[in-house]
Motif scaffolding. Structure first.
Motif, PDB file in Angstrom:
ATOM      1  N   GLY A 207       8.609 107.285  -2.219  1.00 32.77           N
ATOM      2  CA  GLY A 207       8.010 106.651  -3.081  1.00 32.77           C
ATOM      3  C   GLY A 207       8.417 107.278  -4.572  1.00 32.77           C
ATOM      4  N   LEU A 208       9.192 107.978  -4.743  1.00 35.44           N
ATOM      5  CA  LEU A 208       9.453 108.415  -5.906  1.00 35.44           C
ATOM      6  C   LEU A 208      10.096 107.334  -6.930  1.00 35.44           C
ATOM      7  CD1 LEU A 208       9.468 111.413  -7.512  1.00 35.44           C
ATOM      8  CD2 LEU A 208      11.772 111.419  -7.050  1.00 35.44           C
ATOM      9  N   GLY A 209       9.264 107.505  -8.128  1.00 37.68           N
ATOM     10  CA  GLY A 209       9.658 106.307  -9.107  1.00 37.68           C
ATOM     11  C   GLY A 209       9.207 105.006  -8.786  1.00 37.68           C
ATOM     12  N   GLN A 210       8.151 104.971  -7.732  1.00 36.75           N
ATOM     13  CA  GLN A 210       7.654 103.779  -7.394  1.00 36.75           C
ATOM     14  C   GLN A 210       6.225 103.565  -7.810  1.00 36.75           C
ATOM     15  OE1 GLN A 210       8.776 102.757  -3.014  1.00 36.75           O
ATOM     16  NE2 GLN A 210      10.920 103.342  -3.410  1.00 36.75           N
ATOM     17  N   PRO A 211       5.814 102.291  -7.797  1.00 35.56           N
ATOM     18  CA  PRO A 211       4.172 102.392  -7.679  1.00 35.56           C
ATOM     19  C   PRO A 211       3.566 102.895  -6.600  1.00 35.56           C
ATOM     20  CG  PRO A 211       5.282  99.910  -7.834  1.00 35.56           C
ATOM     21  CD  PRO A 211       6.424 101.050  -7.608  1.00 35.56           C
ATOM     22  N   VAL A 212       2.271 103.502  -7.038  1.00 36.30           N
ATOM     23  CA  VAL A 212       1.494 104.314  -6.168  1.00 36.30           C
ATOM     24  C   VAL A 212       0.310 104.245  -6.500  1.00 36.30           C
ATOM     25  CG1 VAL A 212       1.777 106.692  -7.555  1.00 36.30           C
ATOM     26  CG2 VAL A 212       1.193 106.682  -5.200  1.00 36.30           C
ATOM     27  N   ALA A 213      -0.807 104.270  -5.520  1.00 37.29           N
ATOM     28  CA  ALA A 213      -2.140 104.304  -5.927  1.00 37.29           C
ATOM     29  C   ALA A 213      -2.838 105.565  -4.998  1.00 37.29           C
ATOM     30  CB  ALA A 213      -2.814 103.023  -5.219  1.00 37.29           C
ATOM     31  N   VAL A 221      -6.251 106.351  -8.685  1.00 37.93           N
ATOM     32  CA  VAL A 221      -5.509 106.396  -9.800  1.00 37.93           C
ATOM     33  C   VAL A 221      -3.971 105.638  -9.454  1.00 37.93           C
ATOM     34  CG1 VAL A 221      -4.189 108.219 -11.103  1.00 37.93           C
ATOM     35  CG2 VAL A 221      -6.309 108.930 -10.208  1.00 37.93           C
ATOM     36  N   SER A 222      -3.764 104.882 -10.347  1.00 39.98           N
ATOM     37  CA  SER A 222      -2.698 104.018 -10.057  1.00 39.98           C
ATOM     38  C   SER A 222      -1.738 104.040 -10.983  1.00 39.98           C
ATOM     39  CB  SER A 222      -2.922 102.459  -9.894  1.00 39.98           C
ATOM     40  OG  SER A 222      -4.084 102.488  -8.794  1.00 39.98           O
ATOM     41  N   GLY A 223      -0.234 103.813 -10.761  1.00 42.48           N
ATOM     42  CA  GLY A 223       0.623 104.068 -11.814  1.00 42.48           C
ATOM     43  C   GLY A 223       1.940 104.162 -10.999  1.00 42.48           C
ATOM     44  N   ILE A 224       3.105 104.971 -11.341  1.00 42.05           N
ATOM     45  CA  ILE A 224       4.245 105.341 -10.947  1.00 42.05           C
ATOM     46  C   ILE A 224       4.298 106.598 -10.497  1.00 42.05           C
ATOM     47  CG2 ILE A 224       6.789 105.484 -11.350  1.00 42.05           C
ATOM     48  CD1 ILE A 224       5.643 102.350 -11.269  1.00 42.05           C
ATOM     49  N   PHE A 225       4.880 106.999  -9.372  1.00 40.81           N
ATOM     50  CA  PHE A 225       4.938 108.297  -8.931  1.00 40.81           C
ATOM     51  C   PHE A 225       6.258 109.012  -9.546  1.00 40.81           C
ATOM     52  CE2 PHE A 225       6.242 111.043  -4.715  1.00 40.81           C
ATOM     53  CZ  PHE A 225       6.213 112.257  -5.649  1.00 40.81           C
ATOM     54  N   SER A 239      -0.337 103.041 -16.616  1.00 36.37           N
ATOM     55  CA  SER A 239       0.205 102.018 -17.284  1.00 36.37           C
ATOM     56  C   SER A 239      -0.069 102.221 -18.778  1.00 36.37           C
ATOM     57  CB  SER A 239      -0.578 100.795 -17.145  1.00 36.37           C
ATOM     58  OG  SER A 239      -1.815 100.783 -17.271  1.00 36.37           O
ATOM     59  N   THR A 240      -0.804 103.281 -19.131  1.00 38.01           N
ATOM     60  CA  THR A 240      -0.986 103.523 -20.527  1.00 38.01           C
ATOM     61  C   THR A 240       0.000 104.757 -20.953  1.00 38.01           C
ATOM     62  OG1 THR A 240      -2.769 105.199 -20.092  1.00 38.01           O
ATOM     63  CG2 THR A 240      -3.396 102.918 -20.706  1.00 38.01           C
ATOM     64  N   GLY A 241       0.751 104.919 -20.084  1.00 40.47           N
ATOM     65  CA  GLY A 241       1.673 106.019 -20.516  1.00 40.47           C
ATOM     66  C   GLY A 241       1.207 107.687 -20.096  1.00 40.47           C
ATOM     67  N   ASP A 242      -0.133 107.710 -19.737  1.00 43.85           N
ATOM     68  CA  ASP A 242      -0.600 108.971 -19.459  1.00 43.85           C
ATOM     69  C   ASP A 242       0.082 109.400 -18.166  1.00 43.85           C
ATOM     70  OD1 ASP A 242      -2.395 108.920 -21.526  1.00 43.85           O
ATOM     71  OD2 ASP A 242      -3.908 108.074 -20.402  1.00 43.85           O
TER      72      ASP A 242
END
Length: 262
Positions: A207-213, A221-225, A239-242
């Protein structure tokens, strides 16, 4: 067939305790540590009746699966000892490749403590540590592998080596694991080599570089791994870049992550 240590493990001074059946190899290893055993020592069985995973979830190994725990005494801080779990993931992946051969399903490492075959869980890792008299920690790293059967109805779909076409035994897998653990433990080197462990782990990360929850207690916490940091935390880019560090949680990738892991 009897359990035996690999030649590399033997030369490194590891010892072995085997059981026809036991409640939990982790519990036995920690009980021995409390009684004065300092290792390095393996505790293994093909039938575990009261094992557990993270958050005290049951991990039951029917006869023919591999339940294995290694006891180490290490003079490091608990946070450093926790990174030994990533070395365990690498050791398991190497042992699985050794018994499966080149034609097998690809194995990957799911943060923080699973080895996957395809998208299904094949092994789990549980690390426990307690302070011992004097300096240091008694660290027990439990590694359970579905060799002939996998549980049903688990939060993450599970599989076994037999189900993916790999015919081997718990004993053969353990011999390979004892040697690959010795190698990875040496690289880790009391935490000094975690940079190399981290590099190798990321090369196999699911899942590296993929969407993750990631469910962390009452929050998600949702975003990209993005990566794991030098303490082993998962870094999620929102999604805010944090870039949010996660130290523990239940991880969902792909469609489950996109749907909020509902």
């Amino acid at each position: 067939m009897a359990f035996t240590l690999g030649p590399y493990a033997k030369s490194a001074g590891y010892r072995l305790a085997t059981f026809d059946q036991i409640g939990s190899t982790n519990s036995e290893a920690m009980a021995q540590a409390r009684a004065g055993e300092r290792g390095p020592m393996w505790f293994v069985t093909t039938e575990q009746t009261a094992g557990r995973g993270r958050r005290h979830r049951p991990w039951i190994a029917p006869r023919g699966n591999l339940a294995s725990s290694v006891l180490e005494t290490i003079e490091v801080a608990p946070a450093v000892a926790a990174t030994l779990g990533f070395a365990a993931g690498l050791a398991l992946e190497a042992a699985l490749r050794a018994v499966a051969g080149p034609a097998s399903v690809g194995f990957s490492l799911k943060w923080p403590n699973d080895v996957l075959a395809g998208q299904a869980k094949l092994t789990g890792i549980l690390l426990e540590a307690e302070a011992i008299p004097g300096k240091g920690l008694a660290v027990v790293v439990g590694m359970g592998t579905n060799v002939i059967a996998a549980p049903e109805g688990t939060p993450t779909p599970a599989t076994s080596l037999r189900a993916i076409g790999v015919e081997t035994s718990a004993e053969q897998l353990f011999t390979a694991l004892s040697d690959s653990w010795t190698e990875c433990r040496g690289i880790w080197d009391g935490g000094n080599g975690f940079g190399e462990i981290r590099r190798r782990w990321l090369a196999l990360a699911a899942g590296l570089g993929q969407p993750v929850a990631v469910h962390t207690g009452n929050a998600t916490v949702s975003g990209i791994f993005d990566t794991i940091d030098d303490t082993g935390c998962m870094i999620v880019r929102t999604s805010t870049g944090d870039r949010v560090p996660i130290s523990a949680g239940d991880v969902h990738f792909g469609a489950a992550a996109s749907a909020g892991a509902a």
